[in-house]
Design a protein around this motif. Sequence first.
Motif, PDB file in Angstrom:
ATOM      1  N   UNK A 213      -8.064  -1.872  -8.222  1.00  0.00           N
ATOM      2  CA  UNK A 213      -7.255  -2.386  -7.037  1.00  0.00           C
ATOM      3  C   UNK A 213      -5.640  -1.161  -6.277  1.00  0.00           C
ATOM      4  N   UNK A 214      -5.244  -1.409  -7.020  1.00  0.00           N
ATOM      5  CA  UNK A 214      -4.115   0.171  -6.849  1.00  0.00           C
ATOM      6  C   UNK A 214      -4.649   1.307  -6.153  1.00  0.00           C
ATOM      7  N   UNK A 215      -5.321   1.941  -6.975  1.00  0.00           N
ATOM      8  CA  UNK A 215      -5.687   3.659  -6.283  1.00  0.00           C
ATOM      9  C   UNK A 215      -6.532   3.139  -5.212  1.00  0.00           C
ATOM     10  N   UNK A 216      -7.470   2.167  -5.220  1.00  0.00           N
ATOM     11  CA  UNK A 216      -7.843   1.864  -4.149  1.00  0.00           C
ATOM     12  C   UNK A 216      -7.062   2.246  -2.409  1.00  0.00           C
ATOM     13  N   UNK A 217      -5.291   1.673  -2.957  1.00  0.00           N
ATOM     14  CA  UNK A 217      -4.913   1.030  -1.428  1.00  0.00           C
ATOM     15  C   UNK A 217      -4.785   2.779  -0.435  1.00  0.00           C
ATOM     16  N   UNK A 218      -4.036   3.497  -0.962  1.00  0.00           N
ATOM     17  CA  UNK A 218      -3.941   4.379  -0.519  1.00  0.00           C
ATOM     18  C   UNK A 218      -3.374   5.712  -1.872  1.00  0.00           C
ATOM     19  N   UNK A 219      -3.128   6.484  -1.008  1.00  0.00           N
ATOM     20  CA  UNK A 219      -3.236   8.400  -2.312  1.00  0.00           C
ATOM     21  C   UNK A 219      -1.851   8.418  -2.948  1.00  0.00           C
ATOM     22  N   UNK A 220      -0.775   7.677  -3.027  1.00  0.00           N
ATOM     23  CA  UNK A 220       0.508   7.236  -2.967  1.00  0.00           C
ATOM     24  C   UNK A 220       0.169   6.561  -3.995  1.00  0.00           C
ATOM     25  N   UNK A 221      -0.241   4.654  -3.629  1.00  0.00           N
ATOM     26  CA  UNK A 221      -0.309   4.055  -4.538  1.00  0.00           C
ATOM     27  C   UNK A 221      -1.253   4.677  -5.849  1.00  0.00           C
ATOM     28  N   UNK A 222      -2.713   5.146  -5.668  1.00  0.00           N
ATOM     29  CA  UNK A 222      -3.399   6.305  -6.452  1.00  0.00           C
ATOM     30  C   UNK A 222      -2.294   7.329  -7.748  1.00  0.00           C
ATOM     31  N   UNK A 223      -1.083   7.783  -7.059  1.00  0.00           N
ATOM     32  CA  UNK A 223      -1.019   8.627  -7.686  1.00  0.00           C
ATOM     33  C   UNK A 223       0.104   8.000  -8.567  1.00  0.00           C
ATOM     34  N   UNK A 224       0.810   6.834  -8.161  1.00  0.00           N
ATOM     35  CA  UNK A 224       1.819   6.017  -9.049  1.00  0.00           C
ATOM     36  C   UNK A 224       0.993   5.527 -10.410  1.00  0.00           C
ATOM     37  N   UNK A 225      -0.218   5.233 -10.201  1.00  0.00           N
ATOM     38  CA  UNK A 225      -1.051   4.485 -10.933  1.00  0.00           C
ATOM     39  C   UNK A 225      -1.208   5.999 -11.511  1.00  0.00           C
ATOM     40  N   UNK A 226      -1.765   6.925 -11.647  1.00  0.00           N
ATOM     41  CA  UNK A 226      -1.883   7.626 -12.848  1.00  0.00           C
ATOM     42  C   UNK A 226      -0.879   8.820 -13.167  1.00  0.00           C
TER      43      UNK A 226
ATOM     44  N   UNK B 115       0.837  -1.331   0.039  1.00  0.00           N
ATOM     45  CA  UNK B 115      -0.083  -0.001  -0.491  1.00  0.00           C
ATOM     46  C   UNK B 115       0.820   1.312  -0.297  1.00  0.00           C
ATOM     47  N   UNK B 116       2.206   1.038  -0.063  1.00  0.00           N
ATOM     48  CA  UNK B 116       3.229   2.436   0.347  1.00  0.00           C
ATOM     49  C   UNK B 116       3.619   2.557  -1.114  1.00  0.00           C
ATOM     50  N   UNK B 117       3.723   1.626  -2.231  1.00  0.00           N
ATOM     51  CA  UNK B 117       3.472   1.794  -3.400  1.00  0.00           C
ATOM     52  C   UNK B 117       3.485   3.503  -3.678  1.00  0.00           C
ATOM     53  N   UNK B 118       4.743   4.337  -4.187  1.00  0.00           N
ATOM     54  CA  UNK B 118       4.378   5.259  -4.159  1.00  0.00           C
ATOM     55  C   UNK B 118       5.068   5.973  -6.397  1.00  0.00           C
ATOM     56  N   UNK B 119       4.497   6.936  -6.588  1.00  0.00           N
ATOM     57  CA  UNK B 119       5.320   8.023  -7.976  1.00  0.00           C
ATOM     58  C   UNK B 119       6.356   7.430  -8.506  1.00  0.00           C
ATOM     59  N   UNK B 120       7.847   7.475  -7.552  1.00  0.00           N
ATOM     60  CA  UNK B 120       9.027   6.772  -7.834  1.00  0.00           C
ATOM     61  C   UNK B 120       9.719   5.364  -7.610  1.00  0.00           C
ATOM     62  N   UNK B 121       8.254   4.709  -7.599  1.00  0.00           N
ATOM     63  CA  UNK B 121       8.460   3.412  -7.577  1.00  0.00           C
ATOM     64  C   UNK B 121       8.747   3.303  -9.284  1.00  0.00           C
ATOM     65  N   UNK B 122       7.593   3.501  -9.836  1.00  0.00           N
ATOM     66  CA  UNK B 122       8.060   3.218 -11.060  1.00  0.00           C
ATOM     67  C   UNK B 122       8.490   3.874 -12.185  1.00  0.00           C
ATOM     68  N   UNK B 123       9.367   3.794 -12.664  1.00  0.00           N
ATOM     69  CA  UNK B 123      10.603   4.084 -13.132  1.00  0.00           C
ATOM     70  C   UNK B 123      10.134   4.827 -14.722  1.00  0.00           C
ATOM     71  N   UNK B 124       9.753   6.454 -14.964  1.00  0.00           N
ATOM     72  CA  UNK B 124       9.650   6.058 -15.935  1.00  0.00           C
ATOM     73  C   UNK B 124       9.447   6.212 -17.580  1.00  0.00           C
ATOM     74  N   UNK B 125      11.088   5.684 -17.879  1.00  0.00           N
ATOM     75  CA  UNK B 125      12.132   4.594 -18.914  1.00  0.00           C
ATOM     76  C   UNK B 125      10.855   4.013 -19.320  1.00  0.00           C
TER      77      UNK B 125
END
Length: 309
Positions: free
Chosen positions: A133-146, A110-120
């Motif tokens: 599912x992932x956007x429902x886990x936390x604000x940071x996880x939702x931000x990572x998805x978008x 649930x602590x997944x964050x945008x920085x975990x998903x490399x842009x390249x």
Amino acid sequence: MTGLLTFGETMGVVAADTIGRLEHARGFTFGIGGAESNVALGVARLGGDAVWIGRIGPDAAGDLIEHRLRAGGVRAVTIRDTSFTGLMVKHRRTGSVLHVDYHRAGSAGSRLAPADIPVETVREASILHVTGITPALSDTARAAVFQAVETAQAAHVPVSIDINYRSKLWSRYDASPVLMDLITRADVVFAGPDEAALVVDGPPLKGLAALGPSEVVIKDGARGCEALIGGEHYALPALSVTVVDPVGAGDAFVAGYLTERLAGAGADSRLRTAIAAGAFAVTVPGDCEGMPSREDLGLLVAASDNVAR
């Protein structure tokens, strides 16, 4: 990279091996499960290339997730977190009713964050697959998805989304606008009939297609599937199999479809492989243990003898 890129939370799965109340169970199995990693495993087992990114805890469940995914051919990018790996507990209250509880609030995943998903990594993918599912886990996880979806759009990487609504994670009221936003950005969308009703009124195929995706697939379990792909309508029946465990069937279906899409197959071939993969998955207990190989799919062909010699 080329192939599928996905990310999200994968959990340890504790499953009672008898039917009835959980308090009476005396034996359990321990495995792993998560919609996105299930799809990644499914794609890998069918011969495709798949990358999964996620956070796991400093525990035995995290170790198992890392080992199982890599052993299954997935290029797993695991980020070790100080929090625990989430758990799913399953038991059959009756022979036909499966009960699932989650223990994931504050988990590593649930602590997944945008920085975990490399842009390249997103820019180099052949397709990005996300779920509701992932956007429902936390604000940071939702931000990572978008962020990942927006990066993919800018790089002209196709975006796939499986609505995968989980009522134990968020309400329909909270989920609806987020899912609507994601669907308008997607090229491919998968949904069950009830999930489609979260965002559209009326016929689900036309309603979802009107939001922008060029490929809309309605997964309808034992009733098969319907799809609107490039403006063409398709309808395929389900295969007749003995259901042992329904969990993971939808993910196997998605994996079958996306594997064929990555291989450049036509719409009919994508849907037929999806139907076969979903059917095979329900014949095996576990969330991802039933993900079939190409050879496994041949076992579904009707024969007079059910013994493979």
